[in-house]
Design a protein around this motif. Structure first.
Motif, PDB file in Angstrom:
ATOM      1  N   ILE A   1       0.798  -1.218   0.052  1.00 55.85           N
ATOM      2  CA  ILE A   1       0.124   0.114   0.025  1.00 55.85           C
ATOM      3  C   ILE A   1       0.855   1.201   0.172  1.00 55.85           C
ATOM      4  O   ILE A   1       0.672   2.183  -0.871  1.00 55.85           O
ATOM      5  CB  ILE A   1      -0.750   0.018   1.168  1.00 55.85           C
ATOM      6  N   SER A   2       1.779   1.256   0.757  1.00 52.69           N
ATOM      7  CA  SER A   2       2.797   2.458   0.967  1.00 52.69           C
ATOM      8  C   SER A   2       3.449   2.770  -0.589  1.00 52.69           C
ATOM      9  O   SER A   2       3.605   3.764  -0.947  1.00 52.69           O
ATOM     10  CB  SER A   2       3.828   2.310   1.967  1.00 52.69           C
ATOM     11  N   THR A   3       3.873   1.520  -1.049  1.00 53.65           N
ATOM     12  CA  THR A   3       4.671   1.707  -2.485  1.00 53.65           C
ATOM     13  C   THR A   3       3.678   2.003  -3.457  1.00 53.65           C
ATOM     14  O   THR A   3       4.053   3.019  -4.330  1.00 53.65           O
ATOM     15  CB  THR A   3       5.060   0.369  -2.994  1.00 53.65           C
ATOM     16  N   GLU A   4       2.355   1.584  -3.367  1.00 55.57           N
ATOM     17  CA  GLU A   4       1.317   2.150  -4.324  1.00 55.57           C
ATOM     18  C   GLU A   4       1.019   3.727  -4.127  1.00 55.57           C
ATOM     19  O   GLU A   4       1.133   4.281  -5.258  1.00 55.57           O
ATOM     20  CB  GLU A   4       0.137   1.489  -3.994  1.00 55.57           C
ATOM     21  N   ILE A   5       1.082   4.017  -3.101  1.00 49.94           N
ATOM     22  CA  ILE A   5       0.930   5.420  -2.744  1.00 49.94           C
ATOM     23  C   ILE A   5       1.930   6.263  -3.089  1.00 49.94           C
ATOM     24  O   ILE A   5       1.937   7.275  -3.732  1.00 49.94           O
ATOM     25  CB  ILE A   5       0.514   5.928  -1.313  1.00 49.94           C
TER      26      ILE A   5
END
Length: 410
Positions: free
Chosen positions: A14-18
């Protein structure tokens, strides 16, 4: 973007996606329902520019804050607020749960503090349980479109009727496997749908191929290092993996099983290890940041994961750790559960066995370690599969296009 908890070590995707969405030009604000569980985070989290706001997690400790903000929302929205409040109370009564009212109050708080009179164009939630409940209420209060990403436990432990309602009201739905997509599509087809055309998109999480480089070359000789990474929960099947380790020990294999992770069953796992008498074969390292985990990927001889369907229906989709192991060239053995066969092709890019079968798991590990010289081709196929379908830049570009279209409609 509404999240259940941020940041979380187990939700690095999720952090990478953001971060990648920001790099593509999508302006994001993060709203988290829970504080972080760990005292540390991955380096990429620090590079994210999106401001983070933590919503009141429970009603009683924050009732005055929630009352004031919801009163503000009620004054500004008038009849719309009263209508949605009444609907929330009716659903809470029908479902015999106060959680629905809590989700509505959180949505009212978010609406009053951050959504009204501000240039917000879209609401997106990760996980289709609590975060999407709050997102749906916020969308109904404001008239903003919303979407959500459904993952694993949140899908299979959710009330199908409630999940269907969320799908029907969303502008679009994203999920991380074709297995999940078929299940979600089946839900909306089985029930009368207000919006039967809600598209459901399969977008894999993906990983950073620049970080997980294909450079795995350990000495193919004992003592062997068997690596496994996962949370200490039922669906990860660690009780079966420990039983397999006992069988390997009884067979005379010289090895060390290194497990990275933590969770609610940690004490139970230590008890199982002690009862099996394999303390000398198992090393439990707890939760580690990616910078430490990558060292273990590169020094291990094989990666093992014994996923299964938990008693409450919870199951994995495609565990990111399997993708990471395949990316670095670490031979993998896993179980035929959920969407894992979408990633691991049996005897082509890894070994698959049936879940809850420690003997089959032990046999697969033994075969893999005893024939490491024959795994060059499977390792190459595994890396090629990851490059083709799990490059996080390509995956996030698909999600970016969905958001671009949603923003264009506004």
């Amino acid at each position: 973007m509404i999240l259940k908890g941020y940041p979380r070590i187990s939700e690095t995707f999720i952090s990478t996606e953001i971060l990648l969405l920001e790099s593509l030009g999508i302006p994001i604000e993060i709203y988290s329902l829970k504080q972080p569980r760990e005292s540390f985070s991955h380096k990429k989290v620090k590079a994210i520019q999106a401001p983070v706001t933590y919503l009141p997690e429970y009603v009683l400790p924050h009732w005055q804050v929630l009352l004031r903000s919801n009163w503000t929302a009620a004054r500004k929205l008038g009849f719309r607020y009263l209508k949605e409040l009444g609907a929330a109370f009716r659903r809470a009564w029908q479902r015999r749960t106060t959680a629905t009212v809590r989700h509505f109050l959180q949505a009212g708080h978010l609406t009053a503090k951050r959504l009204l009179d501000r240039p917000v164009s879209h609401i997106h939630a990760h996980f289709c349980h609590t975060p999407t409940s709050v997102a749906l209420f916020a969308a109904q209060l404001t008239g903003l479109p919303f979407s959500f990403t459904a993952h694993a436990k949140d899908i299979y432990t959710s009330d199908p009727q409630q999940l269907t309602r969320k799908i029907q009201n969303a502008q679009f739905v994203v999920t991380c496997t074709r297995y999940n997509a078929r299940y979600l599509a089946g839900l909306s087809h089985k029930r009368a749908a207000q919006n039967p055309s809600t598209p459901i998109h399969t977008i894999y999480h993906g990983i950073d191929l620049g970080f997980f480089t294909f450079d795995h070359r350990p000495d193919p000789a004992p003592p062997y290092k068997i690596l496994s990474i996962g949370r200490h929960v039922e669906k990860k099947g660690y009780d079966d993996l420990f039983k397999a380790a006992k069988l390997l020990d009884d067979a005379g294999l010289d090895f060390q099983l290194v497990q990275i992770g933590s969770g609610e069953l940690t004490e139970e796992f230590h008890t199982i290890i002690g009862r099996l008498g394999i303390q000398h074969r198992v090393t439990m390292l707890g939760t580690l940041p990616h910078e430490k985990v990558i060292e273990h990927y590169r020094s291990a001889h094989c990666f093992a994961l014994a996923c299964k369907v938990a008693a409450n229906g919870d199951r994995d989709g495609i565990p990111n750790v399997l993708v990471e192991a395949m990316a670095v060239g670490l031979p993998v053995i896993a179980t035929r559960v959920s969407a894992i066969p979408e990633l691991v092709e049996d005897n082509l890019s890894g070994i698959l066995v049936e879940p809850q079968d420690p003997a089959a798991l032990a046999h697969g590990i033994m075969h893999m370690l005893g024939n490491s010289h024959s795994y060059d081709k499977p390792r190459e196929r595994a890396r090629a599969k990851v490059e083709r379908e799990f490059d996080n830049r390509r995956c996030t570009a698909q999600l970016f296009e969905l958001f671009r279209r949603a923003l264009a409609k506004r």
